[in-house]
Design an enzyme around this catalytic site. Structure first.
Site, PDB file in Angstrom:
ATOM      1  N   HIS A   1       0.831  -1.203   0.000  1.00  0.00           N
ATOM      2  CA  HIS A   1       0.000   0.000   0.000  1.00  0.00           C
ATOM      3  C   HIS A   1       0.867   1.255   0.000  1.00  0.00           C
ATOM      4  O   HIS A   1       1.252   1.747   1.071  1.00  0.00           O
ATOM      5  CB  HIS A   1      -0.902  -0.005   1.231  1.00  0.00           C
ATOM      6  CG  HIS A   1      -1.817  -1.189   1.305  1.00  0.00           C
ATOM      7  ND1 HIS A   1      -1.388  -2.433   1.701  1.00  0.00           N
ATOM      8  CD2 HIS A   1      -3.136  -1.304   1.026  1.00  0.00           C
ATOM      9  CE1 HIS A   1      -2.409  -3.280   1.660  1.00  0.00           C
ATOM     10  NE2 HIS A   1      -3.485  -2.615   1.254  1.00  0.00           N
TER      11      HIS A   1
ATOM     12  N   HIS B   1      -3.902   3.350  -3.420  1.00  0.00           N
ATOM     13  CA  HIS B   1      -4.147   2.802  -2.071  1.00  0.00           C
ATOM     14  C   HIS B   1      -3.407   1.491  -1.826  1.00  0.00           C
ATOM     15  O   HIS B   1      -2.656   1.375  -0.854  1.00  0.00           O
ATOM     16  CB  HIS B   1      -5.649   2.591  -1.839  1.00  0.00           C
ATOM     17  CG  HIS B   1      -5.917   1.723  -0.656  1.00  0.00           C
ATOM     18  ND1 HIS B   1      -6.058   2.201   0.623  1.00  0.00           N
ATOM     19  CD2 HIS B   1      -6.000   0.359  -0.544  1.00  0.00           C
ATOM     20  CE1 HIS B   1      -6.231   1.186   1.457  1.00  0.00           C
ATOM     21  NE2 HIS B   1      -6.209   0.063   0.780  1.00  0.00           N
TER      22      HIS B   1
ATOM     23  N   GLU C   1     -17.715  -3.440  24.830  1.00  0.00           N
ATOM     24  CA  GLU C   1     -16.921  -4.657  25.028  1.00  0.00           C
ATOM     25  C   GLU C   1     -15.671  -4.669  24.151  1.00  0.00           C
ATOM     26  O   GLU C   1     -14.576  -5.029  24.600  1.00  0.00           O
ATOM     27  CB  GLU C   1     -17.774  -5.901  24.734  1.00  0.00           C
ATOM     28  CG  GLU C   1     -18.920  -6.130  25.711  1.00  0.00           C
ATOM     29  CD  GLU C   1     -20.163  -5.282  25.393  1.00  0.00           C
ATOM     30  OE1 GLU C   1     -20.184  -4.619  24.331  1.00  0.00           O
ATOM     31  OE2 GLU C   1     -21.104  -5.289  26.204  1.00  0.00           O
TER      32      GLU C   1
ATOM     33  N   HIS D   1     -28.782 -14.500  25.578  1.00  0.00           N
ATOM     34  CA  HIS D   1     -27.706 -14.363  26.562  1.00  0.00           C
ATOM     35  C   HIS D   1     -27.000 -15.684  26.877  1.00  0.00           C
ATOM     36  O   HIS D   1     -26.060 -15.701  27.657  1.00  0.00           O
ATOM     37  CB  HIS D   1     -28.263 -13.771  27.863  1.00  0.00           C
ATOM     38  CG  HIS D   1     -28.505 -12.298  27.785  1.00  0.00           C
ATOM     39  ND1 HIS D   1     -29.235 -11.717  26.762  1.00  0.00           N
ATOM     40  CD2 HIS D   1     -28.108 -11.272  28.582  1.00  0.00           C
ATOM     41  CE1 HIS D   1     -29.275 -10.406  26.935  1.00  0.00           C
ATOM     42  NE2 HIS D   1     -28.590 -10.110  28.036  1.00  0.00           N
TER      43      HIS D   1
HETATM   44  C1  LIG Z   1     -11.482  -4.259   9.886  1.00  0.00           C
HETATM   45  C2  LIG Z   1     -10.940  -4.122   8.517  1.00  0.00           C
HETATM   46  N1  LIG Z   1     -11.785  -4.118   7.468  1.00  0.00           N
HETATM   47  C3  LIG Z   1     -11.311  -4.051   6.211  1.00  0.00           C
HETATM   48  C4  LIG Z   1      -9.977  -3.979   5.974  1.00  0.00           C
HETATM   49  C5  LIG Z   1      -9.438  -3.957   4.541  1.00  0.00           C
HETATM   50  N2  LIG Z   1      -8.953  -2.597   4.226  1.00  0.00           N
HETATM   51  C6  LIG Z   1      -7.670  -2.301   4.320  1.00  0.00           C
HETATM   52  S1  LIG Z   1      -7.361  -0.708   3.977  1.00  0.00           S
HETATM   53  C7  LIG Z   1      -8.981  -0.395   3.676  1.00  0.00           C
HETATM   54  C8  LIG Z   1      -9.426   0.988   3.281  1.00  0.00           C
HETATM   55  C9  LIG Z   1      -8.970   1.977   4.244  1.00  0.00           C
HETATM   56  O1  LIG Z   1      -9.183   3.258   3.806  1.00  0.00           O
HETATM   57  P1  LIG Z   1      -8.358   4.426   4.472  1.00  0.00           P
HETATM   58  O2  LIG Z   1      -8.323   4.261   5.904  1.00  0.00           O
HETATM   59  O3  LIG Z   1      -8.938   5.710   3.962  1.00  0.00           O
HETATM   60  O4  LIG Z   1      -6.901   4.203   3.944  1.00  0.00           O
HETATM   61  P2  LIG Z   1      -6.205   4.893   2.682  1.00  0.00           P
HETATM   62  O5  LIG Z   1      -7.040   4.556   1.472  1.00  0.00           O
HETATM   63  O6  LIG Z   1      -6.165   6.329   2.958  1.00  0.00           O
HETATM   64  O7  LIG Z   1      -4.875   4.242   2.628  1.00  0.00           O
HETATM   65  C10 LIG Z   1      -9.731  -1.545   3.851  1.00  0.00           C
HETATM   66  C11 LIG Z   1     -11.197  -1.601   3.664  1.00  0.00           C
HETATM   67  C12 LIG Z   1      -9.120  -3.986   7.090  1.00  0.00           C
HETATM   68  N3  LIG Z   1      -7.794  -3.953   6.959  1.00  0.00           N
HETATM   69  N4  LIG Z   1      -9.635  -4.028   8.333  1.00  0.00           N
END
Ligand SMILES: Cc1ncc(C[n+]2csc(CCOP(=O)(O)OP(=O)(O)O)c2C)c(N)n1
Length: 668
Positions: A34, A265, A412, A474
Site C-alpha cells: 500500500h 491505495h 466490550e 444471553h
Molecule cells: C477491519 C478491517 N476491514 C477491512 C480492511 C481492509 N482494508 C484495508 S485498507 C482499507 C481501506 C482503508 O481506507 P483508508 O483508511 O482511507 O486508507 P487509505 O485509502 O487512505 O490508505 C480496507 C477496507 C481492514 N484492513 N480491516
C-alpha cells in the site's frame, strides 16, 4: 518540542521523501502493498518524528518512550521506512528490500514482536486507535504511581478514514474523551479516499464534530505544510483533552498521475509512475539508496531519543523508586502468586463453599489483587454480574488515575482493545469482564491479544443455559467452541471454587497467552475437598474421581457439568458400571501434556463428553467410541434447572449414554 532545535527549511521534506521513495520501491519489489497512505502522510510523520516523538532505537523498550501507533496498518511501509531511517538494528535495507517476504520482519502489516519498536499489531482497521486508548490510559495510570520524572510520554496515532469508520473507533474515542486522555494525539489521514473510491460513496459523517462531541480537542491542518502540522501538534500536547488533528492530505502524494486516487491505495505504482514520481520529488537516487545527508537528518532524531533515554535512566537511578518501577513492568512473580494461591486453595478445600464460579472468581481476585500490586480490573458495565471488583479497588477517573478499576461502559470491543493497550504499555496486569455470549463483541481484540501474546484476562460470566431466565440471546452455545478455535488462547471453564482459584493463578501468571474465564452464574458445590499443592488445572484435564475398579467408561466434563458427570457416575455405580470422571477445565493446556499423561487421564474405555454447549472441538478428547451430551440448538428462557432437564443435560441422560457405550465392554 525540543526547544533548542532549529529546523532548516526543506529538511523535513527530504525526510518525508525518503519515506516516499522507500515505500514506492519496496511495494514495487514486493509487487504488493500500500504505497498511498505512507506517501500521503510522509510529511506529517516527518514533522512528528523530527520535532516531537522521542524513541531510542538502540533501546526500543525504554519505558518512557513516546508510543507511535500506525492504526492504518496497511501503510506499514511508513513505519518500516522510519525505523530503517532511524537506524533500528533489526531494520536494515535487506528488510526493506524484502518487504512482505517469508522470514523477514517487514510483514504486510506491522506485527508486534517482529521488529523492535512496533508497539502493537495493526491492520484490522480501528483497533490501533482503540489499543492506543489503553496505552494512553496506561501512561496516566503509571504516571499517577511513579510521577512525572519517570512517566511522562505521549501516544501518537496515525489513523485513516477506515479506522474512523469502524465502529470500535466510537467506543474508543468516547472512552478517551471521558477519561480525559490528553496525552493521546490522533492524526487523521483525511485524504477522503478508501479502496472503493471516494469516502463520499459511503460516509457523510462530520468526523471533527464527532470527536468534539466526545470531548476531544480538534484541529485541522494541511497535511503537507510542515509548520502547520508542527503548530497543531504543539497545541495538542498542551491541551488537557485528547486531540484529533485532521490532516488534509493527498493519497499517494508525489506520484503525478495517480495521486489523489484509490489507484495508489493498495497496488504498486509501476515503474513508469515511480520514475515520474522521482522527478516530481526531486529524488535522483537509485531504488533503496539513501544518501548520507538523509540518514543524517534522521540520525538527529535518534540522537535526541538516546539523550532523552539517558536522562531518564539517570532520573530512575536517582529516584529511589527503581525497584518498584522495574517490578511494575516485569512479568509477575509466579512464586509469590503460587504461594498465595496455594494457601488460599487449602482454605477453600476445607471450607468447601457452594458458590457460582463467578463468585469464586471474585474470591480468588481478592487474593490476587492483594498479592500483585498492579492488577487493573474492569467490566463493560456488568461489575455486579461479573464480580470483577474487589474490596480495595477504586475507580479510575479523569481526576483519579491512581485508581485500579475501570468502568469501561457498554463497550466490550473497546474494553478488550484498551486492555491490549494497557498490557502492551506495561506496568499493569489487566482483566475485564462481560457476559460470555458477548465475547463475540470482543473477538477481534481477543484475536489480537493472542496474536501479540498479551496476557490479558477476560472474565466472562453467565457461561451457559445455566444463566436461566435471560434466555437464548444471553446463553452461549457456540461461544466456547469458537474461542477454543483461536490459537494461543487458554479457554478455562472451572468446575468449582478450587479450580477457579487455580485458573486465576494461571491467568494472572501468564506471560504470553491471554486467558478467557468461562464462569457460571449458578452456584456450584466444591468438588475438590482434598487439597493438593499442585495446581491441577495447569494440566488442562485430570482424573477427578477414578473408577472403582477397571474403568468401563470415562466421563469428561467441564465447568458446571462436572457435578452432573459425578452424579451420573454414582448412578452407573449402582449398576456395576465403573465410571471415571475427568474434569477438563482447559483443553489447550491438556493438549500440551505429554502423551503418557493424556493416555492415563483419558484411558481406553469409551468416553462421554458433557458440556452445556455445542460438541465442536471435543473430537480430540472423545475419540471414536464416544457420546456427547450438550447443546445443538439455541437455549430458551426459563429457570436453569428446567433448562437442563429440557435440553437433556442431566445425570440420567449422561448415565444412559454411558450405559449404551459401555455395554459391549462389560458383558463381552
Ligand atoms: C477491519 C478491517 N476491514 C477491512 C480492511 C481492509 N482494508 C484495508 S485498507 C482499507 C481501506 C482503508 O481506507 P483508508 O483508511 O482511507 O486508507 P487509505 O485509502 O487512505 O490508505 C480496507 C477496507 C481492514 N484492513 N480491516
Amino acid at each position: 518540542m525540543n526547544k533548542m532545535q532549529t529546523i532548516t527549511p526543506g529538511t523535513e521534506t527530504l525526510m518525508a521523501n525518503a519515506i516516499r521513495a522507500l515505500t514506492m520501491d519496496a511495494v514495487q519489489a514486493a509487487n504488493s502493498g500500500h504505497p498511498g497512505m505512507p506517501m500521503g502522510m510522509a510529511d506529517v510523520a516527518a514533522v512528528l518524528f523530527n520535532r516531537f516523538l522521542n524513541v531510542d532505537p538502540t533501546n526500543a523498550n525504554w519505558p518512557d518512550r513516546d508510543r507511535f501507533v500506525l492504526s492504518a496498518g496497511h501503510g506499514s511501509m511508513l513505519l518500516y521506512s522510519i525505523h530503517h531511517l532511524l537506524g533500528y538494528a533489526d531494520m536494515d535495507m535487506d528488510q526493506i528490500r524484502n518487504f512482505r517476504q517469508m522470514g523477514y520482519r517487514t510483514a504486510g502489516h506491522p506485527e508486534y514482536g517482529h521488529a523492535a519498536g512496533i508497539e502493537t499489531t495493526t491492520g484490522p482497521l480501528g483497533q490501533g486507535v482503540a489499543t492506543a486508548v489503553g496505552m494512553a490510559l496506561g501512561e496516566r495510570m503509571h504516571n499517577a504511581r511513579f510521577g512525572d520524572d519517570l512517566v511522562d510520554h505521549y501516544t501518537y496515532v496515525i489513523a485513516g478514514d477506515g479506522c474512523l469508520m469502524e465502529g470500535v473507533s466510537h467506543e474508543a474515542i468516547d472512552l478517551a474523551g471521558h477519561l480525559g486522555l490528553g496525552r493521546l494525539i490522533v492524526m487523521w489521514d483525511d485524504n477522503r479516499i478508501t479502496i472503493d473510491g471516494a469516502t463520499e460513496l459511503s460516509t457523510s459523517t462530520d468526523q471533527q464534530a464527532r470527536f468534539k462531541a466526545a470531548g476531544w480537542h480538534v484541529l485541522a491542518v494541511d497535511g503537507h505544510a510542515p509548520e502547520e502540522i508542527a503548530t497543531a501538534i504543539e497545541a495538542a500536547r498542551n491541551d488537557p483533552r485528547p486531540t484529533l488533528i485532521a490532516c488534509k492530505t493527498i493519497i499517494g502524494f508525489g506520484a503525478p498521475n495517480k495521486q489523489g486516487t484509490s489507484a495508489t491505495h493498495g497496488a504498486p505504482l509501476g515503474d513508469d509512475e515511480i520514475a515520474a514520481a522521482r522527478k516530481v520529488l526531486n529524488w535522483p537516487h537509485a531504488p533503496f539508496k539513501i544518501s548520507e545527508e538523509v540518514y543524517g537528518t534522521w540520525a538527529a532524531v535518534t540522537a535526541r531519543g538516546q539523550a532523552m533515554n539517558k536522562a531518564w535512566q539517570a532520573r530512575l537511578a536517582a529516584s529511589g523508586n527503581a525497584k518498584a518501577f522495574n517490578t511494575s513492568i516485569a512479568p509477575v512473580d509466579k512464586t509469590k502468586l503460587h504461594d498465595a494461591m496455594t494457601a488460599y486453595r487449602a482454605r477453600l478445600s476445607e471450607d468447601a463453599p457452594k458458590v457460582a464460579t463467578r463468585k469464586a472468581s471474585q474470591m480468588a481476585l481478592e487474593v490476587i489483587n492483594a498479592t500483585l500490586t498492579n492488577t487493573v480490573g474492569g467490566s463493560a458495565d456488568l461489575t455486579g454480574s461479573n464480580l470483577t471488583k474487589t474490596t480495595l479497588m477504586t475507580n479510575v477517573a479523569n481526576d483519579n488515575y491512581a485508581g485500579n478499576y475501570i468502568n469501561y461502559g457498554i463497550r466490550e470491543f473497546g474494553m478488550a482493545a484498551a486492555m491490549n493497550g494497557l498490557s502492551l504499555h506495561k506496568g499493569f496486569v489487566p482483566y475485564g469482564g462481560t457476559f460470555l455470549v458477548f465475547a463475540d463483541y470482543c473477538r477481534p481484540a481477543i484475536r489480537l491479544s493472542a496474536l501479540m501474546g498479551q496476557p490479558v484476562t477476560y472474565v466472562m460470566s453467565h457461561d451457559s443455559i445455566g444463566l436461566g431466565e435471560d434466555g437464548p440471546t444471553h446463553q452461549p452455545v457456540e461461544t466456547i467452541a469458537s474461542l477454543r478455535a483461536i490459537p494461543n488462547v487458554n479457554v478455562y471453564r472451572p468446575a468449582d471454587a478450587v479450580e477457579t482459584a487455580e485458573v486465576w493463578e494461571l491467568a494472572a501468571g501468564s506471560d504470553s497467552t491471554p486467558s478467557i474465564l468461562c464462569l457460571s452464574r449458578q452456584g456450584l458445590p466444591t468438588l475438590r475437598t482434598k487439597h493438593t499443592d499442585a495446581n491441577m488445572v495447569a494440566r488442562g484435564a485430570y482424573v477427578l474421581r477414578e473408577a472403582n475398579g477397571k474403568r468401563h467408561v470415562t466421563l469428561i466434563a467441564t465447568g458446571s457439568e462436572v457435578e452432573i458427570a459425578l452424579a451420573a457416575a454414582d448412578i452407573l455405580a449402582t449398576e456395576g458400571i465403573n465410571a471415571a470422571v475427568i474434569s477438563a477445565p482447559c483443553f489447550e493446556l491438556f493438549a500440551k501434556q505429554d502423551a503418557a499423561y493424556r493416555a492415563q487421564v483419558l484411558g481406553s474405555a469409551p468416553r462421554v463428553g458433557v458440556e452445556a454447549a455445542i460438541e465442536q472441538g471435543w473430537g480430540k478428547l472423545l475419540g471414536d467410541n464416544s457420546a456427547f451430551i450438550g447443546m445443538d440448538s439455541f437455549g430458551a428462557s426459563a429457570p436453569a434447572d428446567e433448562l437442563y432437564e429440557h435440553f437433556g443435560i442431566t445425570p440420567v441422560a449422561v448415565a444412559a449414554a454411558a450405559r449404551e457405550l459401555s455395554d459391549v465392554r462389560i458383558f463381552t
